[in-house]
Design an enzyme around this catalytic site. Structure first.
Site, PDB file in Angstrom:
ATOM      1  N   ARG A 148     -10.627  10.065   1.686  1.00 35.39           N
ATOM      2  CA  ARG A 148     -10.317  10.726   2.861  1.00 35.39           C
ATOM      3  C   ARG A 148     -11.535  11.706   2.916  1.00 35.39           C
ATOM      4  NH1 ARG A 148      -3.684  10.871   2.976  1.00 35.39           N
ATOM      5  NH2 ARG A 148      -3.526   8.653   2.867  1.00 35.39           N
TER       6      ARG A 148
ATOM      7  N   LYS B 195       1.394  10.071   6.132  1.00 36.51           N
ATOM      8  CA  LYS B 195       1.426   8.492   6.457  1.00 36.51           C
ATOM      9  C   LYS B 195       2.776   7.659   5.789  1.00 36.51           C
ATOM     10  CE  LYS B 195      -3.682   8.125   6.633  1.00 36.51           C
ATOM     11  NZ  LYS B 195      -5.067   7.238   6.307  1.00 36.51           N
TER      12      LYS B 195
ATOM     13  N   LYS C  81      -2.116  -1.397  -4.129  1.00 37.94           N
ATOM     14  CA  LYS C  81      -2.992  -0.404  -3.927  1.00 37.94           C
ATOM     15  C   LYS C  81      -2.155   1.108  -3.865  1.00 37.94           C
ATOM     16  CE  LYS C  81      -6.022   2.055  -0.699  1.00 37.94           C
ATOM     17  NZ  LYS C  81      -6.499   1.921   0.594  1.00 37.94           N
TER      18      LYS C  81
ATOM     19  N   LYS D  37       0.738  -0.985   0.101  1.00 43.82           N
ATOM     20  CA  LYS D  37      -0.095  -0.002   0.011  1.00 43.82           C
ATOM     21  C   LYS D  37       0.950   1.265   0.071  1.00 43.82           C
ATOM     22  CE  LYS D  37      -3.649   2.403   2.555  1.00 43.82           C
ATOM     23  NZ  LYS D  37      -4.573   2.369   3.515  1.00 43.82           N
TER      24      LYS D  37
ATOM     25  N   GLU E 283       7.509  -6.690   1.461  1.00 42.94           N
ATOM     26  CA  GLU E 283       6.402  -6.870   2.079  1.00 42.94           C
ATOM     27  C   GLU E 283       5.635  -8.218   2.120  1.00 42.94           C
ATOM     28  OE1 GLU E 283       5.047  -5.086   4.430  1.00 42.94           O
ATOM     29  OE2 GLU E 283       6.233  -3.167   4.504  1.00 42.94           O
TER      30      GLU E 283
ATOM     31  N   SER F 193      -9.879   5.617  -5.105  1.00 47.10           N
ATOM     32  CA  SER F 193     -10.977   6.766  -5.127  1.00 47.10           C
ATOM     33  C   SER F 193     -10.134   8.115  -6.012  1.00 47.10           C
ATOM     34  CB  SER F 193     -11.306   7.552  -3.711  1.00 47.10           C
ATOM     35  OG  SER F 193      -9.972   7.902  -3.152  1.00 47.10           O
TER      36      SER F 193
ATOM     37  N   TYR G  71     -15.102   1.155  -7.210  1.00 48.55           N
ATOM     38  CA  TYR G  71     -16.238   1.947  -7.205  1.00 48.55           C
ATOM     39  C   TYR G  71     -16.962   1.568  -8.487  1.00 48.55           C
ATOM     40  CZ  TYR G  71     -13.567   3.632  -3.446  1.00 48.55           C
ATOM     41  OH  TYR G  71     -12.484   3.624  -2.268  1.00 48.55           O
TER      42      TYR G  71
HETATM   43  C1  PBG Z   1      -7.628   3.507   5.325  1.00 52.04           C
HETATM   44  C2  PBG Z   1      -7.742   3.415   3.993  1.00 52.04           C
HETATM   45  C3  PBG Z   1      -7.538   4.359   2.886  1.00 52.04           C
HETATM   46  C4  PBG Z   1      -8.095   3.455   1.794  1.00 52.04           C
HETATM   47  C5  PBG Z   1      -8.617   2.452   1.898  1.00 52.04           C
HETATM   48  N1  PBG Z   1      -8.281   2.170   3.398  1.00 52.04           N
HETATM   49  C6  PBG Z   1      -6.975   5.617   2.891  1.00 52.04           C
HETATM   50  C7  PBG Z   1      -5.774   5.898   3.541  1.00 52.04           C
HETATM   51  O1  PBG Z   1      -4.727   4.939   3.690  1.00 52.04           O
HETATM   52  O2  PBG Z   1      -5.625   7.103   3.754  1.00 52.04           O
HETATM   53  C8  PBG Z   1      -8.401   4.366   0.476  1.00 52.04           C
HETATM   54  C9  PBG Z   1      -9.143   4.035  -0.469  1.00 52.04           C
HETATM   55  C10 PBG Z   1      -9.283   5.049  -1.664  1.00 52.04           C
HETATM   56  O3  PBG Z   1      -8.738   6.083  -1.837  1.00 52.04           O
HETATM   57  O4  PBG Z   1     -10.179   4.485  -2.453  1.00 52.04           O
HETATM   58  N2  PBG Z   1      -6.776   2.725   5.863  1.00 52.04           N
END
Ligand code: PBG
Length: 327
Positions: A209, A221, A252, A199, A237, A278, A317
């Site tokens: 968010r 993050k 991701k 991720k 990982e 997203s 989505y």
């Molecule tokens: C939170 C999480 C996030 C997403 C999925 N789980 C956001 C982040 O890590 O800040 C993002 C999904 C998306 O953008 O569609 N742990």
């Protein structure tokens, strides 16, 4: 003038739809897709400004959405809660409340649609007053081992409510092994773990968010999510997650990280999921709404690219749009 010697003419294999069908290397169907759903307490279904076409569903609205997805052949959903500020604190206690929103939603879905696979996101950010996936210390560090303990409680709470798969998205070290041990100890040997293995610290999460009001209150993050510049680190990982007992792994975002999907596909045998996040959704959606691209075609092509790179399943989505497409 015909070329006099050309034995290899690749166009012969493209000359009709039936022949193109025979030689097609990749297929993508609704059963490969996982629909992410946002849910909130109360009785209103609220459109999400930052993600046109998506809603923060009430429980009833969400069950309707699961039903229509199911009718279209989509048999897996992943849940994300919008939690009011008054229930957030610095140790994210609400994340493992057995009477909380997510456990309630899990058991409602499993009661009405027992054959729908319910996947839950395991991370503290929607419940954390600091907006981080982990517990934040006085001096602003993300505390790894303290966080893992809470993630185990959260995963147990979801498993107790009937989740089929828990999906830790937090990127703390050692969480897969710890969650596996906690689930086994709690008699949840059958609950699977889909690890968010690779991720990345991505700007493509911005609209998500916004949807959950879960952005970090300070900092970013980058001390837990991966640097977009790194590929070998994804493999590291993956090896750890596999040895700790992950059943499936995730990459991701998806579209900008196709090389990572392909790399993991070549090196590990576990099933691979990819999350079209997203920001990827919003870029396609907004261009389509402006009339600049053909939504159905671009969605199908973007998902096919992710599958072709090596993903077995895709969180998107667009799952319902894809299942309904006419192209
Ligand atoms: C939170 C999480 C996030 C997403 C999925 N789980 C956001 C982040 O890590 O800040 C993002 C999904 C998306 O953008 O569609 N742990």
């Amino acid at each position: 003038m015909p070329l006099d010697y050309l034995p290899s003419r690749p166009r012969r294999n493209r000359k009709s739809p039936s022949i193109r069908g025979l030689i097609r290397e990749t297929s993508l169907s609704a059963s490969d897709l996982i629909l992410p759903l946002f849910v909130q307490d109360g009785s209103t279904d609220e459109p999400i400004d930052s993600m046109p076409g998506c809603f923060r569903w009430s429980l009833d609205g969400l069950l309707g959405e699961v039903e229509s997805a199911h009718e279209l052949g989509i048999h897996a959903v992943v849940l994300f809660p919008a939690i009011p500020d008054r229930l957030k604190n610095s140790t994210a206690d609400e994340s493992w409340n057995p009477e909380g929103l997510i456990p309630t939603v899990i058991s409602a879905i499993k009661t009405r649609f027992p054959d729908v696979a319910v996947i839950t996101d395991v991370a503290l950010d929607p419940y954390n007053s600091d907006g981080h996936d982990g517990v934040v210390s006085q001096d602003g560090r993300i505390l790894n081992d303290e966080t893992v303990e809470i993630l185990c409680r959260q995963a147990m709470c979801h498993a107790d409510a009937g989740a089929d798969i828990v999906a830790p998205s937090d990127m703390m070290d050692g969480r897969i092994g710890a969650i596996r041990a906690a689930l086994d100890e709690g008699n949840h040997q059958e609950v699977s773990i889909l690890s968010y293995t690779a991720k990345y610290a991505s700007a493509y999460y911005g609209p998500f968010r916004g949807a959950l009001d879960s952005a970090p209150k300070s900092g970013d993050k980058k001390t837990y999510q991966m640097d977009p510049a790194n590929a070998r680190e994804a493999l590291r990982e993956a090896m750890l997650d596999e040895s700790e007992g992950a059943d499936m792994m995730m990459v991701k975002p998806a579209g900008p990280y196709l090389d990572i999907i392909a790399k993991l596909r070549a090196e590990v045998d576990l099933p691979i999921a990819a999350y079209q996040v997203s920001g990827e959704y919003l870029m396609i959606k907004s261009a389509a709404q402006a009339g600049w691209i053909d939504e159905d075609k671009v969605v199908a092509e973007s998902l096919m690219g992710i599958k072709r790179a090596g993903a077995d399943m895709i969180l998107t989505y667009f799952a319902k749009e894809y299942a309904k497409r006419k192209v």
